[in-house]
Scaffold this active site. Structure first.
Site, PDB file in Angstrom:
ATOM      1  N   HIS A 306       0.960  -1.083   0.305  1.00  0.00           N
ATOM      2  CA  HIS A 306      -0.171   0.285  -0.354  1.00  0.00           C
ATOM      3  C   HIS A 306       0.446   1.399  -0.173  1.00  0.00           C
ATOM      4  O   HIS A 306       2.005   1.372   0.693  1.00  0.00           O
ATOM      5  CB  HIS A 306      -0.811  -0.642   1.360  1.00  0.00           C
ATOM      6  CG  HIS A 306      -2.215   0.984   1.079  1.00  0.00           C
ATOM      7  ND1 HIS A 306      -1.783   2.299   1.626  1.00  0.00           N
ATOM      8  CD2 HIS A 306      -3.260   0.638   0.660  1.00  0.00           C
ATOM      9  CE1 HIS A 306      -3.381   2.961   1.461  1.00  0.00           C
ATOM     10  NE2 HIS A 306      -4.568   2.041   0.686  1.00  0.00           N
ATOM     11  N   ASP A 363      -8.331  -4.513  -0.241  1.00  0.00           N
ATOM     12  CA  ASP A 363      -8.176  -5.845  -1.388  1.00  0.00           C
ATOM     13  C   ASP A 363      -8.421  -7.103  -1.146  1.00  0.00           C
ATOM     14  O   ASP A 363      -8.637  -8.150  -2.336  1.00  0.00           O
ATOM     15  CB  ASP A 363      -7.733  -5.251  -2.800  1.00  0.00           C
ATOM     16  CG  ASP A 363      -8.685  -3.926  -2.902  1.00  0.00           C
ATOM     17  OD1 ASP A 363      -7.660  -3.944  -3.373  1.00  0.00           O
ATOM     18  OD2 ASP A 363      -9.688  -3.980  -3.171  1.00  0.00           O
TER      19      ASP A 363
HETATM   20  C1  SDX Z   1      -5.543   0.313  -2.677  1.00  0.00           C
HETATM   21  O1  SDX Z   1      -4.524   4.272  -1.635  1.00  0.00           O
HETATM   22  C2  SDX Z   1      -5.017   4.102  -1.469  1.00  0.00           C
HETATM   23  O2  SDX Z   1      -5.682   4.065  -0.001  1.00  0.00           O
HETATM   24  C3  SDX Z   1      -5.962   2.959  -2.446  1.00  0.00           C
HETATM   25  C4  SDX Z   1      -6.922   2.226  -1.231  1.00  0.00           C
HETATM   26  C5  SDX Z   1      -8.163   3.217  -0.944  1.00  0.00           C
HETATM   27  O3  SDX Z   1      -8.924   2.465  -0.009  1.00  0.00           O
HETATM   28  O4  SDX Z   1      -8.520   3.847  -2.374  1.00  0.00           O
HETATM   29  O5  SDX Z   1      -6.821   1.105  -0.595  1.00  0.00           O
HETATM   30  C6  SDX Z   1      -6.890   1.218  -1.987  1.00  0.00           C
HETATM   31  O6  SDX Z   1      -5.553   0.720  -3.925  1.00  0.00           O
HETATM   32  C7  SDX Z   1      -5.511  -1.052  -2.696  1.00  0.00           C
HETATM   33  C8  SDX Z   1      -3.653  -1.233  -3.072  1.00  0.00           C
HETATM   34  C9  SDX Z   1      -4.456  -2.349  -3.773  1.00  0.00           C
HETATM   35  N1  SDX Z   1      -4.017  -2.684  -5.008  1.00  0.00           N
HETATM   36  C10 SDX Z   1      -2.592  -3.760  -5.120  1.00  0.00           C
HETATM   37  O7  SDX Z   1      -3.013  -4.471  -3.765  1.00  0.00           O
HETATM   38  C11 SDX Z   1      -1.655  -4.500  -6.487  1.00  0.00           C
HETATM   39  C12 SDX Z   1      -0.121  -4.823  -5.773  1.00  0.00           C
HETATM   40  N2  SDX Z   1       0.085  -3.934  -4.814  1.00  0.00           N
HETATM   41  C13 SDX Z   1       1.396  -2.667  -5.355  1.00  0.00           C
HETATM   42  O8  SDX Z   1       1.041  -2.601  -6.714  1.00  0.00           O
HETATM   43  C14 SDX Z   1       1.867  -1.535  -4.852  1.00  0.00           C
HETATM   44  O9  SDX Z   1       2.125  -2.296  -3.325  1.00  0.00           O
HETATM   45  C15 SDX Z   1       0.169  -0.587  -4.541  1.00  0.00           C
HETATM   46  C16 SDX Z   1       0.816   0.182  -5.927  1.00  0.00           C
HETATM   47  C17 SDX Z   1      -0.968  -0.447  -4.008  1.00  0.00           C
HETATM   48  C18 SDX Z   1       1.608   0.649  -3.826  1.00  0.00           C
HETATM   49  O10 SDX Z   1       2.858   0.942  -4.579  1.00  0.00           O
HETATM   50  P1  SDX Z   1       3.797   1.982  -4.610  1.00  0.00           P
HETATM   51  O11 SDX Z   1       3.250   2.514  -3.360  1.00  0.00           O
HETATM   52  O12 SDX Z   1       4.304   3.026  -5.255  1.00  0.00           O
HETATM   53  O13 SDX Z   1       5.232   0.515  -4.206  1.00  0.00           O
HETATM   54  P2  SDX Z   1       5.858   0.490  -5.060  1.00  0.00           P
HETATM   55  O14 SDX Z   1       5.100   0.253  -5.790  1.00  0.00           O
HETATM   56  O15 SDX Z   1       7.078   1.786  -4.951  1.00  0.00           O
HETATM   57  O16 SDX Z   1       6.506  -0.304  -4.660  1.00  0.00           O
HETATM   58  C19 SDX Z   1       8.019  -0.274  -3.306  1.00  0.00           C
HETATM   59  C20 SDX Z   1       8.527  -1.538  -3.270  1.00  0.00           C
HETATM   60  C21 SDX Z   1       8.673  -2.027  -4.583  1.00  0.00           C
HETATM   61  O17 SDX Z   1       9.991  -2.812  -4.736  1.00  0.00           O
HETATM   62  P3  SDX Z   1      11.997  -2.462  -5.008  1.00  0.00           P
HETATM   63  O18 SDX Z   1      11.198  -1.493  -5.811  1.00  0.00           O
HETATM   64  O19 SDX Z   1      11.713  -1.353  -3.326  1.00  0.00           O
HETATM   65  O20 SDX Z   1      12.584  -3.657  -5.044  1.00  0.00           O
HETATM   66  O21 SDX Z   1       7.419  -3.172  -3.357  1.00  0.00           O
HETATM   67  C22 SDX Z   1       7.318  -4.064  -4.100  1.00  0.00           C
HETATM   68  C23 SDX Z   1       8.096  -2.659  -5.495  1.00  0.00           C
HETATM   69  O22 SDX Z   1       8.380  -3.716  -6.117  1.00  0.00           O
HETATM   70  N3  SDX Z   1       5.878  -4.144  -4.354  1.00  0.00           N
HETATM   71  C24 SDX Z   1       5.571  -5.342  -4.643  1.00  0.00           C
HETATM   72  C25 SDX Z   1       4.359  -5.297  -3.779  1.00  0.00           C
HETATM   73  N4  SDX Z   1       3.452  -4.306  -3.908  1.00  0.00           N
HETATM   74  C26 SDX Z   1       5.013  -3.960  -3.665  1.00  0.00           C
HETATM   75  N5  SDX Z   1       6.258  -6.093  -4.604  1.00  0.00           N
HETATM   76  C27 SDX Z   1       5.562  -7.656  -5.036  1.00  0.00           C
HETATM   77  N6  SDX Z   1       4.486  -7.693  -5.047  1.00  0.00           N
HETATM   78  C28 SDX Z   1       3.825  -6.843  -4.308  1.00  0.00           C
HETATM   79  N7  SDX Z   1       2.167  -6.283  -4.247  1.00  0.00           N
END
Ligand code: SDX
Length: 427
Positions: A306, A363
């Site tokens: 998140h 989710d």
């Molecule tokens: C919602 O914003 C809100 O409040 C949203 C929400 C709401 O109520 O409106 O809460 C609802 O959208 C919840 C999120 C649902 N999405 C998912 O579950 C999709 C999977 N999650 C990710 O795609 C990700 O965690 C996000 C999009 C939710 C957040 O992304 P960020 O904050 O941009 O973080 P990032 O992509 O920069 O990740 C940081 C690190 C990275 O690794 P490194 O580059 O440091 O090596 O964490 C890793 C990412 O690759 N990472 C994951 C991951 N989420 C982040 N690796 C594997 N699986 C994941 N799910």
């Protein structure tokens, strides 16, 4: 006592006021940054940038706290009903018994959708994704309600809220009905708002339909948990579109489109599809954990991570408990739930996830409950939208009443410098 932030550029010092929120969040007010320094800031994804001050929702990502208008999500999900929380989000206070009764009555006055809207539904292929249809139908509501709402007029704004709450729930179920070849249902004014969702989805002309009260209770809780979440992607979209003074329906339609993305609200559908894929591949959670950790593999553990929560998403905790309760009440033994729990347990002790503070989000478990209720996977994000609707309305209303300026971020240009036009025979 006001605080000041000092910035030094090329030996010159600049001072900027610091904004301190109710919960002691702090922000540097850079409204005069460019005019005083010639500089702008750069912050892809707005990870460090505040877009507004808001009285609606407070969340603390480090502590896993979520409150609507000061009330904890735990209290609201456990003690209130969805329309009560919708009223709280939009109007700022929990309604009295009479106010809640009148709110539900006033919503009922707007639950008829213009029959012409059905022609739009007919034009879609049966395979169209519900979120695409919902975004289109929400925008189309403007055609039947063309008069822009005067946000300064409390009565007009209240009526617009009731109209949006009433019609959105009905059109949200049209896609499912069409995909099944069923006739489109009408809201039943003798039933409650949340019960009407099940009625609109599953009532058939061939006989009466009464949803399981446990399902209605669970839906009530799930809609509350999705009510608002400060400046997330879709809510910021609603505020951005509304800042141009586009109408409420048009702004909500844009929010529906933003929510559709699998990184945002579309994740609840993606989680189920991921869990079903793991199940189809023998339930080997470790293989998918390895894929999620492999930087060369685009696979992500959907429902994990998140932007703000670097601790447990408080909503995920409540939904996980509800999943156990609902499946037990409905007598559903879904192996998918066991796979989800196995994944969660593995991730919570895995350094890759722990070091990046990746926890289950809202989710991760919600789709398991929806599936047990007989809701098709493609409709999961539509349910997220139904829950988020009062939050979108509240945020749009706050932005307009606060007379916020039209949103228009800056950029740093990195393209070609000036060059001469090249005639066709020289290209
Ligand atoms: C919602 O914003 C809100 O409040 C949203 C929400 C709401 O109520 O409106 O809460 C609802 O959208 C919840 C999120 C649902 N999405 C998912 O579950 C999709 C999977 N999650 C990710 O795609 C990700 O965690 C996000 C999009 C939710 C957040 O992304 P960020 O904050 O941009 O973080 P990032 O992509 O920069 O990740 C940081 C690190 C990275 O690794 P490194 O580059 O440091 O090596 O964490 C890793 C990412 O690759 N990472 C994951 C991951 N989420 C982040 N690796 C594997 N699986 C994941 N799910």
């Amino acid at each position: 006592m006001s605080k000041i932030a000092t910035l030094e550029i090329d030996g010159k010092k600049y001072e900027f006021p610091v904004i301190i929120g109710t919960e002691n969040e702090v922000a540097i007010d850079i409204e005069k940054l460019r005019s005083e320094t010639g500089y702008i800031t750069m912050d892809p994804g707005y990870k460090n940038s505040g877009s507004c001050k808001s009285d609606i929702t407070f969340l603390d990502g480090e502590e896993g706290i979520l409150r609507y208008r000061g009330y904890s999500i735990e209290d609201l999900a456990g003690k209130a009903n969805f329309l009560e929380v919708a009223y709280l989000l939009v109007f700022g206070e929990l309604p009295t018994k009479d106010q809640l009764f009148q709110f539900e009555e006033d919503i009922r006055k707007h639950t008829l959708v213009n029959e012409e809207m059905k022609k739009i539904v007919e034009g879609f292929p049966r395979t169209a994704h519900p979120m695409g249809i919902l975004a289109s139908l929400t925008s189309a509501l403007t055609a039947f309600n063309p008069k822009p709402v005067n946000v300064e007029n409390e009565k007009e704004m209240y009526q617009a809220v009731c109209k949006t709450m009433g019609k959105f729930l009905v059109i949200a179920t049209y896609t499912y009905r069409k995909s099944m070849g069923y006739p489109l249902n009408y809201y039943d004014n003798t039933k409650g708002y949340v019960e009407n969702f099940m009625h609109l989805m599953f009532e058939l002309p061939t006989g009466p339909y009464t949803p399981d009260p446990a399902v209605v209770d669970a839906l009530n809780k799930l809609f509350i948990l999705h009510g608002d979440h400060e400046q997330n992607c879709s809510t910021s979209t609603v505020r951005m579109v509304g800042s141009s003074h586009a109408g409420l329906f048009a702004s909500i339609s844009a929010g529906v489109s933003a929510l559709w993305g699998p990184l945002h609200g579309g994740a609840n559908q993606a989680v189920l599809e991921m869990l079903e894929e793991i199940q189809a591949n023998g339930g080997d959670a470790d293989k998918y954990m390895a894929k999620a950790k492999d930087r060369n593999d685009p696979f992500r553990l959907m429902g994990f991570g998140h932007r703000v929560y670097k601790n447990f998403d408080p909503r995920a905790k409540i939904i996980k408990k509800a999943a156990d309760e609902v499946l037990a009440t409905l007598g559903v033994d879904d192996p998918i739930l066991q796979i989800a729990k196995k994944l969660e347990a593995a991730a919570l002790v895995d350094d890759y996830f722990v070091s990046r503070k990746l926890y289950p989000n809202v989710d991760f478990y919600s789709g398991i409950i929806y599936r047990a209720m007989g809701i098709p996977t493609e409709m999961f994000t539509v349910l997220f939208a139904i829950g988020r609707l009062p939050g979108w309305i509240a945020q749009w209303k706050e932005m307009r009443i606060n007379k916020e300026p039209i949103g228009r971020p800056r950029q740093i240009y990195t393209g070609y410098e000036l060059r001469d036009f090249k005639p066709m025979d020289q290209r």
